[in-house]
Design an enzyme around this catalytic site. Structure first.
Site, PDB file in Angstrom:
ATOM      1  N   GLU A 123     -11.689   5.738   3.458  1.00 33.95           N
ATOM      2  CA  GLU A 123     -11.033   5.043   2.353  1.00 33.95           C
ATOM      3  C   GLU A 123      -9.542   5.345   2.324  1.00 33.95           C
ATOM      4  OE1 GLU A 123     -12.430   6.150  -1.534  1.00 33.95           O
ATOM      5  OE2 GLU A 123     -11.547   4.350  -2.420  1.00 33.95           O
ATOM      6  N   GLU A 160     -20.563   4.139  -6.929  1.00 28.79           N
ATOM      7  CA  GLU A 160     -19.756   2.929  -6.974  1.00 28.79           C
ATOM      8  C   GLU A 160     -20.494   1.818  -6.204  1.00 28.79           C
ATOM      9  OE1 GLU A 160     -15.670   3.845  -6.856  1.00 28.79           O
ATOM     10  OE2 GLU A 160     -15.049   1.794  -7.143  1.00 28.79           O
TER      11      GLU A 160
HETATM   12  C1  BGC Z   1     -12.704   1.020  -4.752  1.00 21.19           C
HETATM   13  C2  BGC Z   1     -11.783   0.200  -3.914  1.00 21.19           C
HETATM   14  C3  BGC Z   1     -11.398  -0.947  -4.804  1.00 21.19           C
HETATM   15  C4  BGC Z   1     -10.521  -0.336  -5.851  1.00 21.19           C
HETATM   16  C5  BGC Z   1      -9.799  -1.276  -6.740  1.00 21.19           C
HETATM   17  C6  BGC Z   1     -11.901   1.611  -5.839  1.00 21.19           C
HETATM   18  O1  BGC Z   1     -12.611   2.455  -6.667  1.00 21.19           O
HETATM   19  O2  BGC Z   1     -13.426   1.950  -4.019  1.00 21.19           O
HETATM   20  O3  BGC Z   1     -12.113  -0.016  -2.643  1.00 21.19           O
HETATM   21  O4  BGC Z   1     -10.956  -2.081  -4.217  1.00 21.19           O
HETATM   22  O5  BGC Z   1     -11.231   0.644  -6.574  1.00 21.19           O
HETATM   23  O6  BGC Z   1      -9.405  -0.755  -7.927  1.00 21.19           O
END
Ligand code: BGC
Length: 779
Positions: A657, A374
Site C-alpha cells: 500500500e 477494510e
Molecule cells: C484505502 C485506500 C483508499 C483510501 C481512500 C484507504 O483506507 O485502503 O486504498 O483508496 O482509503 O481514502
C-alpha cells in the site's frame, strides 16, 4: 450436457459439476418465484443449516436434467446428500445488496442418484451480516441471514418437479460455531455427529426486485501451497511461512484427542521475528478448529478469508506436521491472460507481485486490500489499476458486474461514491460515520469512466460500453456543478495524489500535487472519453466535448505557465506533468517541454518515486512517450526507497500500500494504514507489459495489434504474452552485440503493426515474425 440450460464446466476436481451461465430469462425468474425466502434464528456466530428431504416423483433413472438456482442474505454453500453442488465459494459474492442481489445456478443432474435425498444449504454471515468497514460496522445489511433456492428436476416424459425453499424446510446449526470475514471462523468437529438444535424456519421479508443473474465468474479455490518453513519464534511460538502473501485460508488435516483446540492466526509479515498483526487493525484473522477425536479430521474455514503469508499455530497435538496444513488461494475464477519474463529477476518479481495483488483483491469486488478491517471496493484503487488488471486477467465480467453496482450506488447517492458497495452509507444510518462523508472525488469517482475505458480498450465490447455509458454521464453530471466559475475542479476536499511518498504517514492526502490540478486533469480525461464513447455509440458527444474543452482551457489558463524555453504546471512535481501529458491537456509541442521537466524532476530525486495513486500509473508512460525512455527505465529499476523495486528487495511477494509499508530496518510503517497487498501502486506493470513488452491494442479488443517494444538501459531481454480475445500475442526481444532482435507471434488473421526501436514500421498478419534493428532510434 443436460437439456434446457447451458453451463460452463467447473475446473474443479469433480468434472460433473457445472455452473450455469445465467441470463435472467423468465425460465429462471419463474423458477425462483416458486421459492420463499426463509430464515431461522440461531446464534449470530453460528452458520445456519437449512435442509429439506426431496422425494422424486419418478425413478431417479428417469431424471433427464436437474438444476438448482439460489441466492442468500449471507454466503451459502449448497449440497445434495452432503456433496457440494459446485466448487463455488462465498456465493452470492458481494454486490450492492440493497439494489442488486445475484442468484447462482448449477446443473446438478449428476448428483441425483436416489429417489430420496437431502438438499441442504450452509449459510454464513459473509458481507451481509458480518463485520464490514473499519468503523466496527456490524450486520451492515441486516440482522437476518436466509436462503432462496429452487431445484427443478426434468423427467424423460417432459414433466417437471420443483422443490423450493419454504417454511416446511428444517433448520439447525452445524460444526461452524463462529464465522466472520474479518475475525475468522471457529469449527467444532464435535458437532459433526451430534444433532444440532431444531430451529423454526419462517418466511422473512425479501425484495425480489433486486434479483439479478450472476455476471462475474464465481469465487473458487486456486493454488494450494504447502508450508515452506516451520520454526519457533523468539517468544516460543510456532510459525509457518507459506512463502507467498496470499488470500484465502489454511486447510488442516489432523488427528488428536477430542476437544483439542488448534488456533491459526494469520499475518502478512513478521516484525521482530513475531507475527506482525498491527496492520490488521480490528480484524482478528484467527481460525480455531476443535477436534472430535474421531480419527483423521479435515477443517477448512470457507466462510472467512485472510490475507497472509505467515501463520502462528497454537494447540497442535504433538509435533506439528507441515504436511497437515495447506494454504488455499481463493479468488474469482477469471481467465489468466499474461506472462512476463525479463533479464532482471527483481522486475520479474515486481510483475508477479502485481499478479498476486490482483488475485488477492479480485475477490467478489475489486478491493483496496484483503487483510485488515477494510477490504472495500474503493473506487480510486481500481481506477488506477483497471488497465493493468485487464492485461493480467480477463476482467470483463468481474468489472462489468462491479460497474453495475457503481451505477446503482451512484443512482442512490447522486454521485459516484468512493467505495462500491457503499458501506459508509449504511454506517451513517447507524450513527456518526467513522469518517466524514466524502462527496465526488477525482480519480475515485472517475472510476465510473476509467474502468469502462480500460475494458473498452482491452475487449472492444460495444454492447458493454453502451451499458456503462449512462454511468459515465451520471458521473460527469454530478461533478459539472462542482466546478468553480473558472472552470476548474478546485473546490472541496480531494484525496487526489493519495499516498505521495513525501506526504506524512498520517496525512496520506497531503501530497505535493495541487489537488485542483489533479482533479481538473482527471475530469478532463473522463469528459474526453465520454465524448469518444458517445461517438462510438452513435450519441451526441457535444456536451462532453464542450466540457472537455472547458476543463482544458481552464487548466491551461490557470495551471500552465510558459516562457520561451520552459513550461511549468502548478505545484511542479512529477504527478502534475504525468497527468498533463497523459490526459491530453497540452499541445503537441508542449508535451516535450513538460516531459523534459518531468525527467529533470525524476533525475533530481535520484530516480526515486515521488508520485501517489494519481501519478504513479502514468509517470513512466509520460516519460517514454516523449523522449525519456531511459529515465523511465531508471525509475523502474531503482531499488532505493521509495521505488517499485524497494519492496522487492525487502522480500515483498505482493504490491504494498505504501512505498515503505516496511521500513528499511524491517519494522512496519507506523501509519495505521499499512497493507502489504494493495494493488494500486502496481499499475506500473501495465507500462511494463505494453512498453517494455510492447503489446498494445491498435484497435480496441486487439482486433489490430500494435507491437512496439522499447528496450532501455538495464534490461537485455524480455518475453511477454497476452491472451487477447482474438488469441495469443507474444513478443520476445533481446539486445545482443549492439543489435535488437525481436520475435513476434500474432494470432492467425490478426493484423499487427510492428514498430522497431530504430523507428521502422512493418505490417504483419498472423504468424511468427523475426525482426532486427538498432536498439534505439537515432537522435
Ligand atoms: C484505502 C485506500 C483508499 C483510501 C481512500 C484507504 O483506507 O485502503 O486504498 O483508496 O482509503 O481514502
Amino acid at each position: 450436457m443436460s437439456e434446457g440450460f447451458t453451463g460452463q464446466r467447473s475446473r474443479g476436481k469433480d468434472s460433473t459439476m457445472t455452473t450455469l451461465t445465467l441470463t435472467g430469462d423468465p425460465a429462471e425468474t419463474d423458477l425462483l418465484a416458486q421459492a420463499v425466502f426463509v430464515t431461522a434464528d440461531a446464534d449470530r456466530g453460528a452458520a445456519l443449516l437449512l435442509r429439506t428431504t426431496v422425494t422424486l416423483r419418478r425413478p431417479a433413472a428417469e431424471v433427464v436434467s436437474a438444476r438448482v438456482l439460489a441466492t442468500a442474505h449471507g454466503v451459502y454453500e449448497l449440497s445434495i446428500d452432503g456433496r457440494p453442488v459446485s466448487e463455488d465459494l462465498l456465493s452470492p459474492g458481494w454486490t450492492a445488496y440493497g439494489q442488486r442481489l445475484t442468484y447462482q445456478g448449477w446443473d446438478v443432474t449428476a448428483l441425483i442418484r436416489d429417489e430420496s435425498f437431502a438438499l441442504e444449504a450452509r449459510l454464513g454471515n459473509g458481507w451481509y451480516r458480518g463485520d464490514l468497514g473499519f468503523g466496527g460496522v456490524k450486520a451492515c445489511y441486516g440482522e437476518r441471514i436466509g436462503l432462496l433456492a429452487a431445484l427443478e428436476v426434468r423427467y424423460a416424459d417432459g414433466s417437471l418437479q420443483v422443490v423450493a425453499t419454504s417454511p416446511a424446510w428444517s433448520a439447525t446449526t452445524g460444526d461452524v460455531v463462529a464465522n466472520n470475514l474479518y475475525q475468522g471462523q471457529r469449527i467444532d468437529a464435535r458437532r459433526r455427529s451430534a444433532a444440532g438444535p431444531v430451529l423454526a424456519v419462517r418466511e422473512a421479508p425479501f425484495d425480489r426486485s433486486r434479483l439479478a443473474p450472476q455476471v462475474a465468474e464465481p469465487i473458487r479455490r486456486h493454488e494450494e501451497i504447502a508450508p515452506q518453513r516451520v520454526w519457533t519464534s523468539p517468544s516460543g511460538r510456532t510459525l509457518i511461512d507459506f512463502g507467498q502473501n496470499l488470500v484465502g485460508w489454511v486447510r488442516a488435516h489432523l488427528e488428536g484427542p477430542a476437544g483439542t483446540e488448534i488456533t491459526l492466526r494469520h499475518a502478512e509479515v513478521l516484525e521482530h521475528g513475531e507475527l506482525g498483526t498491527r496492520p490488521l487493525r480490528n480484524a482478528a484473522a484467527t481460525d480455531t478448529f476443535v477436534l472430535s477425536g474421531q480419527g483423521l479430521e479435515q477443517f477448512e474455514p470457507t466462510f472467512t478469508f485472510h490475507g497472509f503469508r505467515y501463520v502462528e499455530v497454537t494447540g497442535w497435538p504433538g509435533p506439528l506436521d507441515p504436511a497437515a496444513l495447506t494454504a488455499v488461494v481463493v479468488h474469482n475464477d477469471m481467465r489468466a491472460t499474461s506472462t512476463f519474463a525479463c533479464s532482471d529477476p527483481l522486475v520479474e518479481r515486481l510483475v508477479a507481485n502485481s499478479v498476486w495483488g490482483q488475485k488477492g483483491n479480485f475477490l467478489a469486488v475489486p478491493t483496496d486490500c484483503p487483510q485488515r478491517d477494510e477490504r472495500m471496493g474503493w473506487t480510486g484503487d481500481i481506477a488506477a489499476y483497471a488497465a493493468t488488471a485487464s492485461f493480467q486477467f480477463d476482467t470483463a465480467d468481474f468489472l462489468h458486474s462491479w460497474l453495475l453496482d457503481v451505477a446503482s450506488e451512484t443512482a442512490v447517492e447522486g454521485h459516484v461514491p468512493v467505495m462500491v458497495p457503499d458501506v459508509m452509507r449504511y454506517a451513517r444510518l447507524d450513527g456518526p460515520p467513522p469518517f466524514p462523508e466524502i462527496g465526488a472525488q477525482a480519480i475515485w469517482s472517475d472510476a465510473a469512466v476509467w474502468v469502462p475505458q480500460a475494458l473498452w480498450r482491452a475487449y472492444g465490447d460495444l454492447d458493454r460500453l453502451a451499458v456503462h455509458y449512462p454511468l459515465m454521464v451520471a458521473h460527469l453530471e454530478s461533478v459539472e456543478p462542482l466546478l468553480s466559475p473558472t472552470g476548474l475542479w478546485d473546490q472541496g476536499m480531494q484525496l487526489a495524489d493519495w499516498l505521495d511518498p513525501d506526504a506524512p504517514p498520517d496525512r496520506p492526502w497531503a501530497a505535493k500535487a495541487h489537488p485542483g490540478v489533479v482533479a481538473t486533469a482527471s475530469l478532463h480525461r473522463s469528459a474526453a472519453f465520454a465524448a469518444q464513447a458517445a461517438r462510438l455509440l452513435g450519441r451526441d458527444p457535444a456536451r462532453w466535448d464542450a466540457l472537455a474543452a472547458r476543463l482544458r482551457s481552464a487548466f491551461r489558463e490557470h495551471y500552465v505557465t510558459r516562457s520561451d524555453e520552459t513550461l511549468r504546471v502548478t505545484s511542479d512535481c512529477a504527478t502534475v506533468y504525468a497527468l498533463a501529458i497523459c490526459f491530453g491537456l497540452l499541445d503537441e509541442d508542449e508535451q516535450r517541454s513538460a516531459a523534459d521537466r518531468l525527467a529533470e524532476l525524476v533525475v533530481a530525486r535520484d530516480h526515486r518515486v515521488t508520485t501517489g495513486f494519481a501519478g504513479t500509473p502514468f509517470v513512466t508512460w509520460a516519460l517514454s512517450q516523449h523522449g525519456h525512455l531511459d529515465v523511465a527505465y531508471r525509475l523502474l529499476l531503482e531499488r532505493g526507497c521509495p521505488s517499485w523495486l524497494y519492496p522487492v528487495t525487502m522480500g515483498a511477494t505482493t504490491i504494498w500500500e505504501r512505498w515503505d509499508s516496511m521500513l528499511p530496518d524491517g519494522t512496519i510503517n507506523p501509519g495505521d494504514m499499512t497493507s502489504f497487498n494493495h494493488y494500486a501502486l502496481g499499475a506500473v506493470a501495465d507500462w511494463i507489459y505494453q512498453v517494455v513488452g510492447g503489446i498494445r491494442p491498435a484497435e480496441p479488443g486487439y482486433r489490430r495489434v500494435l507491437v512496439e517494444p522499447a528496450p532501455g538501459p538495464g534490461l537485455t531481454w524480455a518475453r511477454t504474452t497476452y491472451d487477447a480475445r482474438v488469441g495469443r500475442v507474444t513478443t520476445s526481444w533481446r539486445v545482443e552485440d549492439g543489435l535488437f532482435r525481436l520475435d513476434v507471434t500474432v494470432p492467425d488473421g490478426v493484423p499487427a503493426d510492428v514498430v522497431l526501436p530504430d523507428g521502422t514500421r512493418h505490417e504483419v498478419v498472423g504468424g511468427t515474425h523475426t525482426f532486427t534493428s538498432a536498439p534505439a532510434r537515432p537522435r
